[in-house]
Design a protein around this motif. Structure first.
Motif, PDB file in Angstrom:
ATOM      1  N   VAL A  31      -4.134 -11.605  15.403  1.00  0.00           N
ATOM      2  CA  VAL A  31      -4.715 -10.343  14.937  1.00  0.00           C
ATOM      3  C   VAL A  31      -4.731 -10.392  13.408  1.00  0.00           C
ATOM      4  N   ASN A  32      -5.883 -10.151  12.848  1.00  0.00           N
ATOM      5  CA  ASN A  32      -6.019 -10.168  11.394  1.00  0.00           C
ATOM      6  C   ASN A  32      -5.337  -8.914  10.827  1.00  0.00           C
ATOM      7  N   PRO A  33      -4.248  -9.069  10.040  1.00  0.00           N
ATOM      8  CA  PRO A  33      -3.541  -7.891   9.523  1.00  0.00           C
ATOM      9  C   PRO A  33      -4.392  -7.047   8.584  1.00  0.00           C
ATOM     10  N   VAL A  34      -5.306  -7.671   7.855  1.00  0.00           N
ATOM     11  CA  VAL A  34      -6.151  -6.905   6.943  1.00  0.00           C
ATOM     12  C   VAL A  34      -7.087  -6.003   7.747  1.00  0.00           C
ATOM     13  N   ALA A  35      -7.726  -6.562   8.751  1.00  0.00           N
ATOM     14  CA  ALA A  35      -8.647  -5.752   9.572  1.00  0.00           C
ATOM     15  C   ALA A  35      -7.897  -4.686  10.364  1.00  0.00           C
ATOM     16  N   TYR A  36      -6.688  -4.990  10.784  1.00  0.00           N
ATOM     17  CA  TYR A  36      -5.937  -4.075  11.654  1.00  0.00           C
ATOM     18  C   TYR A  36      -5.154  -3.020  10.865  1.00  0.00           C
ATOM     19  N   LEU A  37      -4.659  -3.390   9.696  1.00  0.00           N
ATOM     20  CA  LEU A  37      -3.792  -2.481   8.942  1.00  0.00           C
ATOM     21  C   LEU A  37      -4.431  -1.907   7.673  1.00  0.00           C
ATOM     22  N   VAL A  38      -5.202  -2.707   6.957  1.00  0.00           N
ATOM     23  CA  VAL A  38      -5.720  -2.282   5.654  1.00  0.00           C
ATOM     24  C   VAL A  38      -7.015  -1.484   5.787  1.00  0.00           C
ATOM     25  N   VAL A  39      -7.969  -2.012   6.542  1.00  0.00           N
ATOM     26  CA  VAL A  39      -9.289  -1.381   6.623  1.00  0.00           C
ATOM     27  C   VAL A  39      -9.220   0.067   7.125  1.00  0.00           C
ATOM     28  N   PRO A  40      -8.488   0.372   8.204  1.00  0.00           N
ATOM     29  CA  PRO A  40      -8.439   1.782   8.639  1.00  0.00           C
ATOM     30  C   PRO A  40      -7.846   2.719   7.592  1.00  0.00           C
ATOM     31  N   ARG A  41      -6.849   2.262   6.858  1.00  0.00           N
ATOM     32  CA  ARG A  41      -6.248   3.100   5.821  1.00  0.00           C
ATOM     33  C   ARG A  41      -7.211   3.316   4.656  1.00  0.00           C
ATOM     34  N   MET A  42      -7.947   2.258   4.327  1.00  0.00           N
ATOM     35  CA  MET A  42      -8.907   2.384   3.234  1.00  0.00           C
ATOM     36  C   MET A  42     -10.048   3.326   3.620  1.00  0.00           C
ATOM     37  N   VAL A  43     -10.559   3.190   4.826  1.00  0.00           N
ATOM     38  CA  VAL A  43     -11.638   4.076   5.280  1.00  0.00           C
ATOM     39  C   VAL A  43     -11.143   5.521   5.331  1.00  0.00           C
ATOM     40  N   ALA A  44      -9.929   5.725   5.787  1.00  0.00           N
ATOM     41  CA  ALA A  44      -9.378   7.083   5.850  1.00  0.00           C
ATOM     42  C   ALA A  44      -9.259   7.707   4.462  1.00  0.00           C
ATOM     43  N   CYS A  45      -8.738   6.945   3.505  1.00  0.00           N
ATOM     44  CA  CYS A  45      -8.599   7.478   2.140  1.00  0.00           C
ATOM     45  C   CYS A  45      -9.954   7.735   1.501  1.00  0.00           C
ATOM     46  N   MET A  46     -10.912   6.828   1.730  1.00  0.00           N
ATOM     47  CA  MET A  46     -12.239   6.990   1.148  1.00  0.00           C
ATOM     48  C   MET A  46     -13.007   8.148   1.792  1.00  0.00           C
ATOM     49  N   THR A  47     -12.657   8.484   3.006  1.00  0.00           N
ATOM     50  CA  THR A  47     -13.318   9.591   3.692  1.00  0.00           C
ATOM     51  C   THR A  47     -12.678  10.935   3.343  1.00  0.00           C
ATOM     52  N   MET A  48     -11.361  10.964   3.289  1.00  0.00           N
ATOM     53  CA  MET A  48     -10.673  12.250   3.154  1.00  0.00           C
ATOM     54  C   MET A  48     -10.486  12.711   1.717  1.00  0.00           C
ATOM     55  N   LEU A  49     -10.437  11.793   0.749  1.00  0.00           N
ATOM     56  CA  LEU A  49     -10.293  12.251  -0.635  1.00  0.00           C
ATOM     57  C   LEU A  49     -11.499  13.066  -1.103  1.00  0.00           C
ATOM     58  N   PRO A  50     -12.741  12.699  -0.765  1.00  0.00           N
ATOM     59  CA  PRO A  50     -13.856  13.586  -1.135  1.00  0.00           C
ATOM     60  C   PRO A  50     -13.748  14.975  -0.500  1.00  0.00           C
TER      61      PRO A  50
END
Length: 194
Positions: free
Chosen positions: A74-93
């Protein structure tokens, strides 16, 4: 709320004194929409979510859970980093829109109660002086700021030293690095957008 109130306290008295009370709402909205809203919401996100992301991923690294993901292919970046980044980029606006709106209401209350500026005058000045680009630029900034907070938090968490001390240091570094990078990015984005 309090940032909008402080802006109103600082400006309303002077502008009313010189007969420019009709511009208070527009000035506050431009300041909140372009600069203060995105930056302050980004700092709050860095302190709250950035630190939490770092602590969570740091604990996973120390307890070798990230290595276990790699062993399971399991790619840790795809599994752990990407969802957190998308969440922050969506919710901060979204947080930014609420923060700016609340700041404007706080400024209007202070201008009305302290300096006698009517709500109509306040909101009419917003219509006259502000365009959609003032708010949309702040939203664009907040998307970039969300990405910065998430990436710094994930980087510090996934590369922290072993032990509780390493996780604590990484969490502190995450908040400090995020805030410094937010201010630097704010300058660069302001130079480009305005």
């Amino acid at each position: 709320l309090f940032t909008g109130m402080v802006l109103s306290v600082q400006m309303a008295g002077v502008l009313t004194k010189y007969g420019a009370a009709f511009s208070i709402g527009g000035i506050v909205t431009i300041a909140m929409g372009r600069e203060l809203g995105p930056v302050l919401c980004g700092v709050v996100l860095a302190g709250r979510c950035g630190a939490a992301i770092t602590a969570e991923l740091g604990t996973m690294r120390v307890t070798e859970q990230i290595d276990a993901l790699r062993c399971m292919a399991v790619n840790p970046v795809a599994y752990l980093v990407v969802p957190r980044m998308v969440a922050c980029m969506t919710m901060l606006p979204v947080l930014n829109v609420f923060g700016v709106a609340i700041g404007i209401v706080g400024a209007m209350l202070v201008a009305a109660l302290k300096d006698g500026v009517s709500a109509y005058t306040f909101f009419h000045s917003i219509q006259v002086f502000c365009g959609t680009e003032d708010i949309s630029a702040g939203i664009i900034k907040s998307v970039i700021f969300g990405m910065i907070v998430a990436l710094v938090g994930c980087d510090r968490g996934m590369t922290c030293d072993a032990g509780a001390e390493g996780v604590g240091k990484a969490t502190t570094q995450s908040v400090v690095y995020s805030i410094v990078m937010l201010f630097a990015a704010n300058y660069l984005l302001s130079s480009v957008l305005f």
